[in-house]
Design an enzyme around this catalytic site. Structure first.
Site, mmCIF file in Angstrom:
data_model
loop_
_atom_site.group_PDB
_atom_site.id
_atom_site.type_symbol
_atom_site.label_atom_id
_atom_site.label_comp_id
_atom_site.label_asym_id
_atom_site.label_seq_id
_atom_site.Cartn_x
_atom_site.Cartn_y
_atom_site.Cartn_z
ATOM 1 N N TYR A 34 0.851 -1.185 0.000
ATOM 2 C CA TYR A 34 0.000 0.000 0.000
ATOM 3 C C TYR A 34 0.889 1.237 0.000
ATOM 4 O O TYR A 34 1.784 1.375 0.835
ATOM 5 C CB TYR A 34 -0.917 0.028 1.225
ATOM 6 C CG TYR A 34 -1.968 1.119 1.125
ATOM 7 C CD1 TYR A 34 -3.251 0.817 0.705
ATOM 8 C CD2 TYR A 34 -1.659 2.444 1.406
ATOM 9 C CE1 TYR A 34 -4.214 1.818 0.571
ATOM 10 C CE2 TYR A 34 -2.606 3.447 1.266
ATOM 11 C CZ TYR A 34 -3.875 3.126 0.850
ATOM 12 O OH TYR A 34 -4.810 4.109 0.709
ATOM 13 N N GLN B 65 -10.838 -0.196 1.010
ATOM 14 C CA GLN B 65 -11.233 -1.090 -0.076
ATOM 15 C C GLN B 65 -10.030 -1.738 -0.749
ATOM 16 O O GLN B 65 -10.098 -2.895 -1.187
ATOM 17 C CB GLN B 65 -12.090 -0.340 -1.110
ATOM 18 C CG GLN B 65 -11.433 0.831 -1.801
ATOM 19 C CD GLN B 65 -11.605 2.137 -1.054
ATOM 20 O OE1 GLN B 65 -11.843 2.145 0.154
ATOM 21 N NE2 GLN B 65 -11.493 3.246 -1.772
ATOM 22 N N ASN C 198 -3.646 6.000 5.889
ATOM 23 C CA ASN C 198 -4.380 6.830 6.853
ATOM 24 C C ASN C 198 -5.097 5.969 7.887
ATOM 25 O O ASN C 198 -4.885 4.754 7.963
ATOM 26 C CB ASN C 198 -5.361 7.747 6.114
ATOM 27 C CG ASN C 198 -6.419 6.958 5.342
ATOM 28 O OD1 ASN C 198 -6.681 5.786 5.597
ATOM 29 N ND2 ASN C 198 -7.050 7.624 4.375
ATOM 30 N N SER D 246 5.269 9.405 13.952
ATOM 31 C CA SER D 246 6.726 9.371 13.834
ATOM 32 C C SER D 246 7.386 9.972 15.070
ATOM 33 O O SER D 246 6.826 10.851 15.735
ATOM 34 C CB SER D 246 7.154 10.129 12.580
ATOM 35 O OG SER D 246 8.526 9.937 12.332
ATOM 36 N N GLN E 289 10.911 15.680 12.178
ATOM 37 C CA GLN E 289 9.888 14.736 12.637
ATOM 38 C C GLN E 289 8.572 15.449 12.878
ATOM 39 O O GLN E 289 7.500 14.950 12.543
ATOM 40 C CB GLN E 289 10.345 14.042 13.925
ATOM 41 C CG GLN E 289 11.524 13.123 13.740
ATOM 42 C CD GLN E 289 11.294 12.109 12.639
ATOM 43 O OE1 GLN E 289 10.318 11.353 12.679
ATOM 44 N NE2 GLN E 289 12.179 12.072 11.668
ATOM 45 N N HIS F 201 5.763 15.927 10.156
ATOM 46 C CA HIS F 201 4.912 14.830 9.677
ATOM 47 C C HIS F 201 3.448 15.112 10.016
ATOM 48 O O HIS F 201 2.583 15.062 9.155
ATOM 49 C CB HIS F 201 5.345 13.504 10.305
ATOM 50 C CG HIS F 201 6.508 12.875 9.621
ATOM 51 N ND1 HIS F 201 6.412 12.299 8.377
ATOM 52 C CD2 HIS F 201 7.790 12.706 10.010
ATOM 53 C CE1 HIS F 201 7.600 11.813 8.018
ATOM 54 N NE2 HIS F 201 8.437 12.049 8.993
ATOM 55 N N GLU G 48 11.554 5.441 17.847
ATOM 56 C CA GLU G 48 11.648 5.008 16.456
ATOM 57 C C GLU G 48 13.024 5.388 15.894
ATOM 58 O O GLU G 48 13.735 4.550 15.340
ATOM 59 C CB GLU G 48 10.540 5.670 15.648
ATOM 60 C CG GLU G 48 10.553 5.324 14.168
ATOM 61 C CD GLU G 48 9.531 6.123 13.378
ATOM 62 O OE1 GLU G 48 9.244 5.726 12.227
ATOM 63 O OE2 GLU G 48 9.029 7.146 13.878
ATOM 64 N N HIS G 49 13.385 6.659 16.023
ATOM 65 C CA HIS G 49 14.687 7.152 15.569
ATOM 66 C C HIS G 49 15.446 7.714 16.769
ATOM 67 O O HIS G 49 14.885 8.489 17.546
ATOM 68 C CB HIS G 49 14.533 8.288 14.550
ATOM 69 C CG HIS G 49 13.629 7.974 13.403
ATOM 70 N ND1 HIS G 49 12.322 8.415 13.326
ATOM 71 C CD2 HIS G 49 13.851 7.276 12.266
ATOM 72 C CE1 HIS G 49 11.781 8.005 12.197
ATOM 73 N NE2 HIS G 49 12.685 7.303 11.531
ATOM 74 N N ASP H 139 15.660 8.288 6.072
ATOM 75 C CA ASP H 139 14.334 8.231 5.459
ATOM 76 C C ASP H 139 14.402 7.932 3.968
ATOM 77 O O ASP H 139 13.470 7.357 3.401
ATOM 78 C CB ASP H 139 13.603 9.560 5.655
ATOM 79 C CG ASP H 139 12.970 9.677 7.027
ATOM 80 O OD1 ASP H 139 12.835 8.658 7.713
ATOM 81 O OD2 ASP H 139 12.604 10.808 7.410
ATOM 82 N N GLU I 14 1.723 -34.975 30.503
ATOM 83 C CA GLU I 14 0.713 -34.008 30.078
ATOM 84 C C GLU I 14 -0.662 -34.645 29.895
ATOM 85 O O GLU I 14 -1.621 -33.968 29.540
ATOM 86 C CB GLU I 14 1.148 -33.342 28.774
ATOM 87 C CG GLU I 14 2.382 -32.456 28.938
ATOM 88 C CD GLU I 14 2.733 -31.695 27.667
ATOM 89 O OE1 GLU I 14 2.134 -32.002 26.615
ATOM 90 O OE2 GLU I 14 3.595 -30.804 27.739
ATOM 91 N N HIS J 230 -0.265 -39.241 22.094
ATOM 92 C CA HIS J 230 1.066 -38.747 21.787
ATOM 93 C C HIS J 230 2.120 -39.760 22.236
ATOM 94 O O HIS J 230 3.054 -40.087 21.500
ATOM 95 C CB HIS J 230 1.325 -37.408 22.500
ATOM 96 C CG HIS J 230 0.717 -36.221 21.828
ATOM 97 N ND1 HIS J 230 -0.635 -36.029 21.732
ATOM 98 C CD2 HIS J 230 1.295 -35.140 21.224
ATOM 99 C CE1 HIS J 230 -0.878 -34.890 21.103
ATOM 100 N NE2 HIS J 230 0.278 -34.329 20.781
#
Length: 435
Positions: free
Chosen positions: A135, A196, A219, A242, A264, A267, A332-333, A366, A420, A425
């Site tokens: 995507y 969709q 999104n 971010s 950052q 964003h 993250e960074h 990036d 068990e 088994h």
């Protein structure tokens, strides 16, 4: 006096840790409208396939189309987009793609096997996924870098077919995105988006085959759809806003640090930019730079809201304390903007990516440094890793038991199975004894 609203904190304050934890906390608010819309869309696509995808594309993207045929781009159009780029754009895209490919080739897993003394052979078979869906956001939020970072590791892993979906609202096509698809060898491209598109990839339609995994950002509707279809297919992650954390000893340039925080914050207003610094005077200089540079930024309103909402300039007593806080934050960074940055890498346990030294600006990561920019957010770096070639491969255990091995292992399994309460088994293992 500084005018930009951003928190100024000191680690020695009594309530500092509780204040920090509150600043880090992020819970995506449940939106009933998103939930209801995604539920409807997933069900419609699952039930009617192409017809639902076409209808939602007409409704949400304003495209006057009658069938899925009009929503698939031929490879010739991708190549035309590549040819249309300015020379410097094409060169930059090619250089970035080559660097990302070289890095991810080193991550490729290989099958292996070993043999025990009694002839038992054990191993692991590494197999690429058959088909992956990518995507890519479209319209104003178009990111060719997302194509590179998701498509290249998939191709390096050996994925059989890579299907890209990218919305083109009102027919707007980003030539850099299409060119990136051409460079990376994406197999099919459909101009669809939203929940969709996720549904079409997850369930399959008359035109779009079902994939094994869906990767790539989107999104709130896309994120919720990915969350819902997980289990039917794999997903990379449901990413949060971010984040950047900068550790400074005051040896760098205040303007550089301010702009790295901006990078950052631009964003969106939920992005998080935090500075940990041992030098109170340098923190003042960074704050002054923020005031001076912010009016020059095209996205200054977003940056200002982000810094006010979730940003912080924090005075720490030592670099040891800064590293301990970094591990608590698990960003993250992480930028180590330090004079002796190499010495502090070993102190960091939790971070999506570590940028070492004053020259290692996160923005390079990036686009073109080579490592993947799809990174864990919301403190998930404590237990997860960047997207990589390994995410497009699966591992299968291989078990060859020799007759001699079955005599020893059968007894062990029998004892444990009886313990068990699983008698079948145990009998299954015992039947191989002394055959």
């Amino acid at each position: 006096m500084s005018q930009t609203p951003i928190r100024r904190l000191a680690a020695r304050e009594p309530e500092f840790l509780s204040t920090l934890d509150a600043l880090l906390a992020f819970e995506a608010e449940a939106d009933g409208r998103i939930d209801a819309a995604v539920t409807e869309i997933l069900q419609a696509v699952r039930t009617t396939g192409d017809a639902a995808v076409v209808e939602y594309t007409r409704r949400f993207d304003g495209l006057d189309v009658q069938s899925m045929v009009a929503l698939e781009l031929p490879r010739s159009e991708l190549l035309l987009a590549l040819d249309s780029l300015r020379p410097e754009q094409r060169e930059a895209l090619t250089i970035a793609a080559d660097r990302v490919r070289v890095y991810h080739e080193r991550q490729k897993g290989e099958s292996w096997e070993f043999t025990e003394a009694d002839g038992t052979r054990l191993g692991q078979k590494v197999t690429p996924l058959d088909r992956v869906g990518l995507y890519v956001p479209g319209g104003r939020a178009s990111y060719p870098s997302s194509v590179l970072m998701n498509a290249i590791p998939a191709k390096v892993a050996g994925v059989g077919e890579l299907i890209m979906v990218v919305p083109t609202p009102r027919g707007e096509k980003n030539p850099l995105v299409l060119a990136a698809a051409a460079i990376t060898g994406v197999d099919r491209v459909f101009t669809i988006g939203g929940a969709q598109a996720v549904a079409a990839l997850a369930y399959g339609t008359q035109t779009i085959p079902q994939v094994d995994k869906i990767v790539g950002p989107g999104n709130a509707y896309v994120a919720e759809a990915k969350r819902r279809v997980f289990g039917t297919v794999g997903i990379d992650m449901v990413a949060g806003p971010s984040e950047v954390l900068i550790i400074s000893d005051g040896s760098g340039h205040a303007d550089w640090v301010a702009m790295d925080l901006f990078a950052q914050a631009e964003h969106d207003e939920l992005a998080q930019s935090i500075l940990l610094c041992t030098d109170a005077g340098f923190i003042d200089a960074v704050h002054d730079a923020i005031d001076r540079l912010l009016p020059t930024m095209p996205r200054r309103d977003t940056i200002a809201r982000s810094l006010a909402n979730r940003g912080a300039l924090i005075h720490v007593d030592s670099l040891e304390q800064a590293c301990a806080l970094a591990n608590r934050i698990a960003p993250e960074h992480l930028e180590l903007a330090l004079e002796d940055a190499e010495d502090w890498i070993a102190h960091i346990r939790h971070a999506g990516a570590i940028f070492v030294g004053h020259w290692a600006v996160e923005a390079l990561g990036d686009y073109c440094a080579g490592p993947n920019h799809v990174l864990p957010t919301m403190r998930s770096a404590r237990f997860s890793s960047p997207l990589g070639t390994y995410d497009f491969q699966k591992r299968t255990s291989i078990v060859h038991i020799s007759q001699a091995g079955a005599q020893h292992l059968g007894k062990v399994a029998s004892i444990l199975a009886h313990g068990e309460g699983l008698q079948a088994h145990a009998r299954s293992a015992e039947m191989r004894l002394k055959v």
